[in-house]
Design a protein around this motif. Structure first.
Motif, PDB file in Angstrom:
ATOM      1  N   VAL A 179       6.347  13.591  11.212  1.00 17.52           N
ATOM      2  CA  VAL A 179       6.371  14.356   9.964  1.00 17.52           C
ATOM      3  C   VAL A 179       7.355  13.720   8.976  1.00 17.52           C
ATOM      4  CG1 VAL A 179       7.139  16.537   8.935  1.00 17.52           C
ATOM      5  CG2 VAL A 179       5.611  16.566  10.912  1.00 17.52           C
ATOM      6  N   GLY A 180       8.511  13.326   9.472  1.00 19.55           N
ATOM      7  CA  GLY A 180       9.501  12.685   8.613  1.00 19.55           C
ATOM      8  C   GLY A 180       9.008  11.364   8.049  1.00 19.55           C
ATOM      9  N   LEU A 181       8.342  10.574   8.894  1.00 16.26           N
ATOM     10  CA  LEU A 181       7.836   9.278   8.443  1.00 16.26           C
ATOM     11  C   LEU A 181       6.730   9.453   7.404  1.00 16.26           C
ATOM     12  CD1 LEU A 181       7.885   6.224   8.741  1.00 16.26           C
ATOM     13  CD2 LEU A 181       6.296   6.435  10.662  1.00 16.26           C
ATOM     14  N   ALA A 182       5.834  10.409   7.631  1.00 13.82           N
ATOM     15  CA  ALA A 182       4.769  10.672   6.658  1.00 13.82           C
ATOM     16  C   ALA A 182       5.352  11.182   5.341  1.00 13.82           C
ATOM     17  CB  ALA A 182       3.782  11.691   7.230  1.00 13.82           C
ATOM     18  N   SER A 183       6.399  11.990   5.424  1.00 12.34           N
ATOM     19  CA  SER A 183       7.044  12.513   4.220  1.00 12.34           C
ATOM     20  C   SER A 183       7.671  11.391   3.400  1.00 12.34           C
ATOM     21  CB  SER A 183       8.115  13.546   4.592  1.00 12.34           C
ATOM     22  OG  SER A 183       7.559  14.617   5.326  1.00 12.34           O
ATOM     23  N   VAL A 184       8.390  10.501   4.081  1.00 10.98           N
ATOM     24  CA  VAL A 184       9.029   9.381   3.386  1.00 10.98           C
ATOM     25  C   VAL A 184       7.984   8.442   2.790  1.00 10.98           C
ATOM     26  CG1 VAL A 184      10.455   7.335   3.749  1.00 10.98           C
ATOM     27  CG2 VAL A 184      11.127   9.488   4.780  1.00 10.98           C
ATOM     28  N   SER A 185       6.830   8.347   3.450  1.00  9.98           N
ATOM     29  CA  SER A 185       5.761   7.481   2.941  1.00  9.98           C
ATOM     30  C   SER A 185       5.266   7.939   1.574  1.00  9.98           C
ATOM     31  CB  SER A 185       4.593   7.452   3.935  1.00  9.98           C
ATOM     32  OG  SER A 185       4.992   6.918   5.180  1.00  9.98           O
ATOM     33  N   LEU A 186       5.410   9.224   1.287  1.00  6.06           N
ATOM     34  CA  LEU A 186       5.029   9.723  -0.036  1.00  6.06           C
ATOM     35  C   LEU A 186       5.848   9.045  -1.124  1.00  6.06           C
ATOM     36  CD1 LEU A 186       4.662  13.557   0.652  1.00  6.06           C
ATOM     37  CD2 LEU A 186       2.826  11.991  -0.006  1.00  6.06           C
ATOM     38  N   ALA A 187       7.114   8.775  -0.831  1.00  8.63           N
ATOM     39  CA  ALA A 187       7.967   8.100  -1.815  1.00  8.63           C
ATOM     40  C   ALA A 187       7.429   6.705  -2.121  1.00  8.63           C
ATOM     41  CB  ALA A 187       9.407   8.024  -1.303  1.00  8.63           C
ATOM     42  N   LEU A 188       6.898   6.024  -1.101  1.00 11.29           N
ATOM     43  CA  LEU A 188       6.294   4.709  -1.324  1.00 11.29           C
ATOM     44  C   LEU A 188       5.084   4.821  -2.249  1.00 11.29           C
ATOM     45  CD1 LEU A 188       6.364   2.956   2.179  1.00 11.29           C
ATOM     46  CD2 LEU A 188       8.090   2.941   0.368  1.00 11.29           C
ATOM     47  N   ASP A 189       4.283   5.868  -2.041  1.00 11.02           N
ATOM     48  CA  ASP A 189       3.114   6.076  -2.900  1.00 11.02           C
ATOM     49  C   ASP A 189       3.536   6.339  -4.346  1.00 11.02           C
ATOM     50  OD1 ASP A 189       1.227   5.819  -0.820  1.00 11.02           O
ATOM     51  OD2 ASP A 189       1.547   7.888  -0.215  1.00 11.02           O
ATOM     52  N   PHE A 190       4.535   7.199  -4.528  1.00 10.09           N
ATOM     53  CA  PHE A 190       5.024   7.486  -5.883  1.00 10.09           C
ATOM     54  C   PHE A 190       5.539   6.217  -6.552  1.00 10.09           C
ATOM     55  CE2 PHE A 190       6.259  11.861  -4.005  1.00 10.09           C
ATOM     56  CZ  PHE A 190       4.964  12.323  -4.186  1.00 10.09           C
ATOM     57  N   ASP A 191       6.282   5.416  -5.797  1.00 10.04           N
ATOM     58  CA  ASP A 191       6.844   4.179  -6.348  1.00 10.04           C
ATOM     59  C   ASP A 191       5.735   3.190  -6.691  1.00 10.04           C
ATOM     60  OD1 ASP A 191       9.142   2.218  -6.767  1.00 10.04           O
ATOM     61  OD2 ASP A 191       7.998   1.183  -5.201  1.00 10.04           O
ATOM     62  N   MET A 192       4.713   3.109  -5.845  1.00  8.21           N
ATOM     63  CA  MET A 192       3.611   2.190  -6.104  1.00  8.21           C
ATOM     64  C   MET A 192       2.869   2.570  -7.386  1.00  8.21           C
ATOM     65  SD  MET A 192       0.511   1.093  -3.523  1.00  8.21           S
ATOM     66  CE  MET A 192       1.722   0.622  -2.276  1.00  8.21           C
ATOM     67  N   ILE A 193       2.705   3.874  -7.595  1.00  8.52           N
ATOM     68  CA  ILE A 193       2.040   4.340  -8.816  1.00  8.52           C
ATOM     69  C   ILE A 193       2.859   3.958 -10.054  1.00  8.52           C
ATOM     70  CG2 ILE A 193       1.369   6.406 -10.106  1.00  8.52           C
ATOM     71  CD1 ILE A 193       0.698   7.706  -7.392  1.00  8.52           C
ATOM     72  N   GLU A 194       4.159   4.195  -9.991  1.00  9.61           N
ATOM     73  CA  GLU A 194       5.016   3.875 -11.136  1.00  9.61           C
ATOM     74  C   GLU A 194       5.028   2.377 -11.421  1.00  9.61           C
ATOM     75  OE1 GLU A 194       8.959   5.395 -11.015  1.00  9.61           O
ATOM     76  OE2 GLU A 194       8.350   7.372 -11.738  1.00  9.61           O
ATOM     77  N   ARG A 195       5.079   1.571 -10.369  1.00  7.78           N
ATOM     78  CA  ARG A 195       5.118   0.119 -10.558  1.00  7.78           C
ATOM     79  C   ARG A 195       3.794  -0.399 -11.109  1.00  7.78           C
ATOM     80  NH1 ARG A 195       5.943  -3.200  -6.137  1.00  7.78           N
ATOM     81  NH2 ARG A 195       5.425  -1.587  -4.629  1.00  7.78           N
ATOM     82  N   ALA A 196       2.684   0.197 -10.669  1.00  3.47           N
ATOM     83  CA  ALA A 196       1.378  -0.229 -11.167  1.00  3.47           C
ATOM     84  C   ALA A 196       1.242   0.065 -12.654  1.00  3.47           C
ATOM     85  CB  ALA A 196       0.273   0.487 -10.388  1.00  3.47           C
ATOM     86  N   ILE A 197       1.739   1.221 -13.077  1.00  3.35           N
ATOM     87  CA  ILE A 197       1.685   1.582 -14.500  1.00  3.35           C
ATOM     88  C   ILE A 197       2.617   0.679 -15.314  1.00  3.35           C
ATOM     89  CG2 ILE A 197       2.199   3.408 -16.165  1.00  3.35           C
ATOM     90  CD1 ILE A 197       1.394   5.436 -14.009  1.00  3.35           C
ATOM     91  N   ALA A 198       3.808   0.423 -14.770  1.00 10.33           N
ATOM     92  CA  ALA A 198       4.792  -0.391 -15.489  1.00 10.33           C
ATOM     93  C   ALA A 198       4.330  -1.831 -15.656  1.00 10.33           C
ATOM     94  CB  ALA A 198       6.130  -0.349 -14.757  1.00 10.33           C
ATOM     95  N   THR A 199       3.625  -2.364 -14.667  1.00 15.43           N
ATOM     96  CA  THR A 199       3.183  -3.762 -14.729  1.00 15.43           C
ATOM     97  C   THR A 199       1.816  -3.919 -15.399  1.00 15.43           C
ATOM     98  OG1 THR A 199       2.265  -3.536 -12.487  1.00 15.43           O
ATOM     99  CG2 THR A 199       4.494  -4.426 -12.688  1.00 15.43           C
ATOM    100  N   GLY A 200       1.209  -2.792 -15.798  1.00 11.47           N
ATOM    101  CA  GLY A 200      -0.073  -2.870 -16.488  1.00 11.47           C
ATOM    102  C   GLY A 200      -1.220  -3.280 -15.601  1.00 11.47           C
ATOM    103  N   ALA A 201      -1.302  -2.698 -14.417  1.00  6.78           N
ATOM    104  CA  ALA A 201      -2.389  -3.009 -13.490  1.00  6.78           C
ATOM    105  C   ALA A 201      -3.731  -2.570 -14.091  1.00  6.78           C
ATOM    106  CB  ALA A 201      -2.158  -2.306 -12.158  1.00  6.78           C
ATOM    107  N   PRO A 202      -4.835  -3.204 -13.705  1.00  6.43           N
ATOM    108  CA  PRO A 202      -6.159  -2.821 -14.214  1.00  6.43           C
ATOM    109  C   PRO A 202      -6.470  -1.360 -13.929  1.00  6.43           C
ATOM    110  CG  PRO A 202      -6.271  -4.922 -13.076  1.00  6.43           C
ATOM    111  CD  PRO A 202      -4.902  -4.376 -12.813  1.00  6.43           C
ATOM    112  N   GLN A 203      -7.237  -0.742 -14.803  1.00  2.57           N
ATOM    113  CA  GLN A 203      -7.529   0.686 -14.700  1.00  2.57           C
ATOM    114  C   GLN A 203      -8.210   1.047 -13.381  1.00  2.57           C
ATOM    115  OE1 GLN A 203     -10.258   2.258 -17.677  1.00  2.57           O
ATOM    116  NE2 GLN A 203      -8.952   4.038 -17.941  1.00  2.57           N
ATOM    117  N   LYS A 204      -9.049   0.158 -12.883  1.00  3.37           N
ATOM    118  CA  LYS A 204      -9.784   0.426 -11.649  1.00  3.37           C
ATOM    119  C   LYS A 204      -8.830   0.607 -10.464  1.00  3.37           C
ATOM    120  CE  LYS A 204     -13.939  -1.156  -9.252  1.00  3.37           C
ATOM    121  NZ  LYS A 204     -14.923  -2.256  -9.100  1.00  3.37           N
TER     122      LYS A 204
END
Length: 233
Positions: A179-204
């Motif tokens: 449960v703890g590992l899955a919870s912390v993995s959410l932070a990776l997802d949030f960070d990946m989303i922010e980095r994709a937006i910041a770097t201008g990743a393709p819309q797809k």
């Protein structure tokens, strides 16, 4: 022409937060919808429900690997994964609810609360995702994935409901770690989303970001189911 505003991410075909939110909601709706189908079918016919459980687990594993290692992003594969995942979650939830009454709504509330808590912790800076943090968590996820496969085989061979640790303190400790590992993995997802937006990743790319977030949420929910069922025993 010179008086027009500068082109934004939408105009240039780049991923935006709205894209990710809409794709996530769409995939989540598919998981919930087909989860309801899996629940009803499993309640009416436990044998078919077991087939949905086992087949869904194997299919999501295969589809997940194909999506992760495919060179080009495939939206149909991601949508298909959400459909299969929904059937799997519905079948599993129905089984757990029959065996341990009340664990499904409890796991759902715990998952929602954890998601909100992790999002707030990430936004206010209590959890900082660095390169080292990503490496450690990623290695732990791969390690736990290998353990989960071995544990599943062990549970099937020995006819033990939860595999290693059973419903004792060791088993509860394993579930708490998951449960703890899955919870912390959410932070990776949030960070990946922010980095994709910041770097201008393709819309797809928003489809892949939404897919990753849904996968983590479902994983967290399954681990909560196992934890509460173990505690109930």
């Amino acid at each position: 022409m010179y008086n027009q505003p500068s082109a934004g991410p939408v105009d240039t075909g780049r991923v935006t937060m709205d894209d990710v939110i809409m794709k996530t909601m769409g995939l989540f709706a598919l998981v919930l919808g087909f989860g309801a189908v899996g629940w009803v079918v499993s309640a009416a016919n436990p044998q078919i429900g077991f087939m949905l459980w086992m087949g869904g687990m194997i299919a999501t594993l295969i589809l997940g690997l194909v999506i992760a290692f495919k060179k080009t992003l495939s939206v149909p594969l991601i949508v298909g994964y959400a459909v299969v995942e929904g059937l799997f979650v519905g079948a599993v939830s129905q089984f757990f609810e029959q065996q341990w009454d009340g664990v499904v709504p409890l796991a759902a509330m715990a998952t929602a609360g954890t998601f909100i808590g992790m999002f707030l912790a990430y936004k206010v800076g209590l959890i900082k995702v660095t390169a080292k943090f990503r490496r450690i968590v990623t290695m732990m996820i791969f390690g736990y994935a290998i353990f989960a496969v071995i544990n599943f085989i062990f549970a099937m061979v020995t006819n033990t409901p939860f595999g290693f640790g059973g419903t004792g303190w060791l088993g509860i400790g394993i579930s708490l770690f998951a449960v703890g590992l899955a919870s912390v993995s959410l932070a990776l997802d949030f960070d990946m989303i922010e980095r994709a937006i910041a770097t201008g990743a393709p819309q797809k790319y928003s489809w892949l970001l939404a897919h990753g977030l849904i996968v983590t949420v479902v994983w967290l929910y399954i681990e909560f189911l196992r934890l509460f069922a173990r505690m109930r025993e």
